[in-house]
Write an enzyme that holds these catalytic residues in place. Structure first.
Site, PDB file in Angstrom:
ATOM      1  CB  SER A   1      -0.918   0.017   1.227  1.00 14.80           C
ATOM      2  OG  SER A   1      -1.644   1.221   1.296  1.00 14.80           O
ATOM      3  CG  ASP A   2       1.222   5.732  -2.001  1.00 14.75           C
ATOM      4  OD1 ASP A   2       2.370   5.832  -1.546  1.00 14.75           O
ATOM      5  OD2 ASP A   2       0.602   6.681  -2.518  1.00 14.75           O
ATOM      6  CE  LYS A   3       4.023   8.386   4.443  1.00 12.83           C
ATOM      7  NZ  LYS A   3       3.183   9.614   4.651  1.00 12.83           N
TER       8      LYS A   3
END
Length: 1022
Positions: free
Chosen positions: A437-439
């Site tokens: 997941s991107d933050k």
């Protein structure tokens, strides 16, 4: 504010010259060795910064030390760290990340944690010039040659020959070729063979049915492939074909594809940036929505890199082209978006099932055909017999039912905020074991939120007054220009500014790296200045007599940095002297979404590990991971490989060399876009089903490469086109709902495929055995056969009857998409040996029962036969055919009610109303056809309905139900045996187990960190 002591007490310590307590452990000033930090183990700053004394620091880890710790070959570690330097085309500046502040405050925090505050650094001989270089990072502007005059036509031609045209590479495959590919697979090939055989024996009705099925399957597959978004086309759509360029000393509008590096271009309001450029001077506001999805423009100053495809919304500047075509940020992204024509997991499973069934069919058909020829049957008649087995082995509607089940399930996902662009991604999501997941904007709010912790360095000041001074260093009566202004002006009490008038304003400039306001207090007439900027920049304004304050500020920045909190320094001049004094630090961070922690816990509960992959700083990433309970093994990208700069190929043995690292890590920080792509690819090479979330153009390659690419809400067109699933609601909560729904859909598909294999095996083996064992002409026949026809030598059914069974049952079985199903607690994974065994048990019982019934029917005219003994009169041959048709139809559908419950008895899981009613419809229609089939001859076979012999009709139904109950008992027994013996790992199918090498790496890493005294950034121990 610091939790240990009040600001006034801390300031008093500074005035009296005492040592100020901090969260760092200090030793006597005679010698203060560098304090170890997680960055040593996370791959940061592997090379020692230059210092005045030549002695190597004994506590600094070398590259070989880290390589040995990670069990990586030394060459791989060196290649990873020194492959190439960071380029401006690797980095995408976002509004929400406060680009004016960059990450200077966090680098200062790291440096203070490593070498102490300024007093200690001076005492230990650390060169402050080198410190500033380290804090501010590589200033690529110094190495970039700006063009102020433009190129000549000759220079441009030479450069064009070297660099090529300024356009994105794209390989376009004709649609017609894509459609034709759908006819080249095991099942279509088998159908083609059957069509050819039917044509050869002039059976054009059956041939027409087969052609209809063939083109229906191909059209569905083509539609599914064709509707997937074209990510490269989405990238190209944001590009414009023209640019204003200076050639031969004249400005002109020209074709943007002819731009070359070092061209001088004009970027004005409303124009699209034609290539990756460097701003020559002044400033412009750029809308990067096409790249990042953010709606707010970013301000770029002299020397900043602006990206192809973004749009200028304010200002006009000259700029020098830095990269064109494939070397731009867009180009690098497009090169990773090439379609590799890989089939999905579900397609692979269906392919393997088809290969088994086709191989079995060809074997049995060959034996069947040879036997008939040897028995003296002519070629055409032998072919007509053989085609029955051939058609019987083809699960004609398996793709139609599977895709329809996925399509109906996708509508349920839409209700939870997920649009499915690629149906097979639902099956992949059911088996997803790792979600990368991107933050920013996914795990977090993508909003800089002011924190209560506000260190103060002037007496009688508060957070409210610090905000006031910060607002004075901005145009507080105008809309905010950047993220920092937005943060301050959104929190300041505007009433405090009513008595102040701004007489001068110095906007942010890349040379001074701060903003400054000149303000007059209208009540006292006092004039003073305020300034805001990165802590080390504002500290540079202070006099040499304020070293104590500087020490205190640096310690506070380090303390805050340990928690991933950003710091913005605010200073003002004092009345009379005009000396600058530090007022305080405004602290802020991008907090996690309120539901993110629970969402990640939910994903973990369902066996999905969530890994964070972000371009943000290590300290921020580690703190976010700690707050979300994601783990503390957050590494930087320094240990990861990069693509080959020429061929864009991934490294050889990617999974073998870097697999343990990617599995052991809870996340990676400071990554390039290609790092995301390679992390996903590495995990896929290890055999895991990997999901990836993202929103920007830089995420598109990883989204496309992942088994499940998820474009989050507000994603760019390129990200949405590359993704398999598009979220319409913010955050990851929808994904957890999607996992549960996908696993329910997987269960339905698995149940259907179990049934379909069982049904196919039943028919295939039944007709194969019947040709050898049962010869109708050898049985006792009625004295007056119907129509005067004698019973044939071999038993077989008309092909159209077989197709009716398949199409009627499978067509009705579309209702399985609505069936009741329970999601598994762990990721689903196909276990084909176990699936085939369960299907074989079901199929064998049905086949045996059909063979026994066929014997009873053929032997019905025997006075000593079973039928005569139970009071059923002899059955005409045409009715034998119809009775077997009814038996296969009924047992075929009843098999589904056993297959749908897996290892449970059929009554333990109630079928959905839709499936139950669909079954009733199919069985009723089959019964009606069996009863009222007109007496006719099909393919030289007499067929007659059972309406004149209802006893046989009732017997077939009772007989089928009895064997269905027996079939279900044997099925449950087979599952009990498989679980007890763990047949082919069926007991742990879907459970993610880390390899021993990964477990050893995690143990080694944790042991080394404990032995070396390295604290985990953001850990609860702080």
């Amino acid at each position: 504010m610091s939790a240990q002591r009040s600001d006034s007490a801390r300031l008093k310590d500074v005035e009296e010259g005492d040592v100020v307590p901090s969260t760092l452990e200090f030793v006597p000033k005679t010698f203060r060795p560098r304090v170890k930090a997680l960055s040593d183990m996370a791959g940061m700053e592997l090379a020692l910064p230059a210092v005045t004394h030549p002695r190597r620091r004994a506590d600094r880890r070398s590259v070989s030390d880290i390589a040995a710790l990670l069990n990586l070959p030394l060459e791989a570690a060196k290649e990873t760290v020194y492959r190439r330097t960071r380029q401006s085309s690797d980095v995408l500046v976002k509004f929400g990340q406060a680009p004016a502040l960059r990450q200077d405050d966090l680098r200062l925090a790291e440096h203070v944690a490593a070498f102490g505050p300024i007093a200690d650094r001076k005492e230990n001989g650390v060169d402050e010039d080198e410190t500033m270089k380290l804090i501010e990072g590589d200033d690529q502007e110094k190495f970039f040659k700006f063009n102020k005059t433009g190129l000549t036509s000759e220079e441009a031609s030479e450069a064009l020959a070297i660099y090529g045209k300024n356009e994105l590479p794209e390989k376009i495959e004709p649609k017609w070729l894509l459609f034709l590919r759908q006819f080249w697979a095991p099942m279509p090939i088998m159908i083609w063979i059957a069509i050819i055989v039917e044509a050869a024996i002039s059976n054009f009705l059956d041939m027409g049915f087969l052609l209809l099925i063939q083109f229906t399957n191909a059209s569905i597959s083509f539609y599914e492939l064709n509707k997937a978004g074209n990510a490269v086309a989405a990238l190209k759509s944001s590009l414009k074909p023209q640019a204003t360029c200076k050639r031969d000393g004249k400005w002109s509008v020209m074709d943007a594809t002819l731009l070359v590096p070092n061209d001088l271009v004009l970027l004005g309001s409303g124009s699209t940036i034609p290539a990756d450029c460097r701003v020559n001077g002044s400033e412009i506001d750029v809308d990067q929505a096409a790249l990042t999805g953010e709606s707010l423009p970013v301000t770029f100053y002299k020397g900043d890199a602006v990206k192809m495809g973004s749009t200028v919304v304010r200002g006009e500047v000259e700029a020098t082209v830095e990269f064109t075509g494939a070397n731009t940020f867009f180009g690098k992204t497009a090169s990773l978006l090439e379609d590799k024509h890989e089939v999905s997991h579900l397609q692979q499973v269906l392919m393997r099932i088809m290969m088994v069934l086709v191989a079995l069919s060809l074997l049995l058909s060959g034996i069947y055909f040879a036997f008939l020829l040897i028995s003296g049957v002519d070629l055409k008649e032998a072919l007509s017999y053989t085609v029955v087995i051939l058609v019987a082995s083809i699960p004609l509607a398996i793709e139609i039912v599977t895709n329809t089940t996925l399509a109906i399930g996708s509508k349920n996902l839409v209700k939870h905020g997920a649009i499915v662009a690629k149906l097979s991604a639902i099956e992949d999501m059911a088996g997803m074991a790792i979600l990368c997941s991107d933050k920013t904007g996914t795990l977090t709010l993508n909003q800089m939120m002011l924190q209560e912790d506000t260190p103060i360095y002037l007496e009688n000041e508060t957070q409210e007054s610090v905000l006031m001074y910060g607002a004075m260093a901005a145009k507080w009566k105008e809309p905010p220009r950047d993220a920092l202004d937005r943060l301050i002006l959104g929190n300041v009490n505007m009433d405090l500014l009513e008595n102040f008038q701004q007489s001068g304003y110095l906007p942010f400039d890349p040379q001074i790296k701060r903003t400054e306001g000149t303000v007059k207090d209208m009540t006292t007439g006092e004039v003073f200045k305020t300034s805001k900027g990165a802590p080390h920049i504002i500290l540079g304004l202070l006099g040499s007599d304020q070293e104590g304050i500087q020490n205190l500020v640096e310690k506070d920045v380090a303390r805050l940095g340990e928690k991933g909190v950003r710091s913005l320094a605010i200073a003002r001049t004092m009345p009379g002297s005009g000396e600058w004094r530090m007022v305080g630090l405004l602290t802020f961070l991008d907090p996690p979404r309120p539901d993110t922690k629970a969402t990640i816990a939910g994903a973990n509960k369902h066996g999905v590990e969530v890994k964070m992959i972000t371009g943000d700083h290590l300290l921020i990433a580690a703190n976010t991971a700690q707050m979300l309970d994601m783990g503390d093994r957050i590494f930087t990208a320094d240990r990861l490989p990069l693509l080959d700069p020429e061929t864009k190929e991934k490294p050889k043995d990617l999974g073998k060399i870097y697999g343990d690292l990617c599995l052991a890590a809870n996340g990676f920080a400071q990554v390039y876009p290609e790092h995301k792509y390679l992390i996903v690819e590495c995990l896929r090479e290890l055999g895991y089903t990997v999901g990836m979330t993202g929103d920007g153009v830089n995420d598109a390659p990883a989204l496309k490469r992942a088994d499940v690419g998820v474009a989050v809400a507000g994603a760019t067109d390129a990200a949405r086109a590359a993704a398999d699933i598009i979220l319409t609601q913010e955050g990851l909560g929808t994904i957890v709902h999607g996992i549960i729904i996908a696993r329910e859909i997987f269960q339905r598909i698995s149940n259907f495929i179990t049934y379909r294999i069982a049904a196919t095996l039943q028919i295939l083996v039944f007709f194969f055995i019947s040709i050898f064992v049962f010869h109708p002409s050898d049985y006792q026949q009625p004295k007056d056969p119907a129509e005067g026809l004698e019973w044939p030598e071999f038993f077989y059914m008309p092909v159209i009857m077989l197709m009716l069974i398949t199409l009627l049952n499978d067509g009705t079985l579309i209702t399985i998409a609505y069936d009741n199903a329970k999601a598994s607690e762990s990721p689903n994974k196909w276990n084909l040996p176990a699936l085939f065994l369960a299907s074989s048990v079901l199929g064998v019982l049905s086949c045996v029962s059909s063979l026994v019934l066929l014997h009873f029917l053929l032997d019905s005219w025997n006075p000593n036969g079973f039928f005569q003994k139970v009071g059923i009169e002899g059955v005409q041959y045409g009715q034998v055919i119809t009775a077997i048709y009814l038996k296969i139809s009924v047992s075929d559908f009843l098999t589904l009610f056993s297959a749908r419950t897996g290892d449970k008895f059929f009554w333990q899981i109630r079928p959905a109303n839709m499936l139950f009613y669909g079954g009733c419809f199919a069985l009723s229609l089959s019964s009606i056809l069996a009863l009222f089939w007109p007496q006719t001859e099909i393919e030289n076979i007499l067929v007659e309905g059972l309406r004149s012999d209802l006893g046989v009709f009732a017997f077939v139904w009772i007989y089928s139900i009895f064997f269905f109950l027996l079939q279900d008992v044997f099925k449950v027994g087979a599952y009990i045996w498989m679980y007890r013996t763990n047949f082919c790992g069926v007991a742990n199918t879907g459970v993610v187990v880390l390899p021993d090498s990964t477990k050893k790496l995690i143990t080694d890493l944790e042991t080394a960190m404990k032995e070396e005294g390295i604290a985990h950034v953001g850990s609860k121990s702080h």
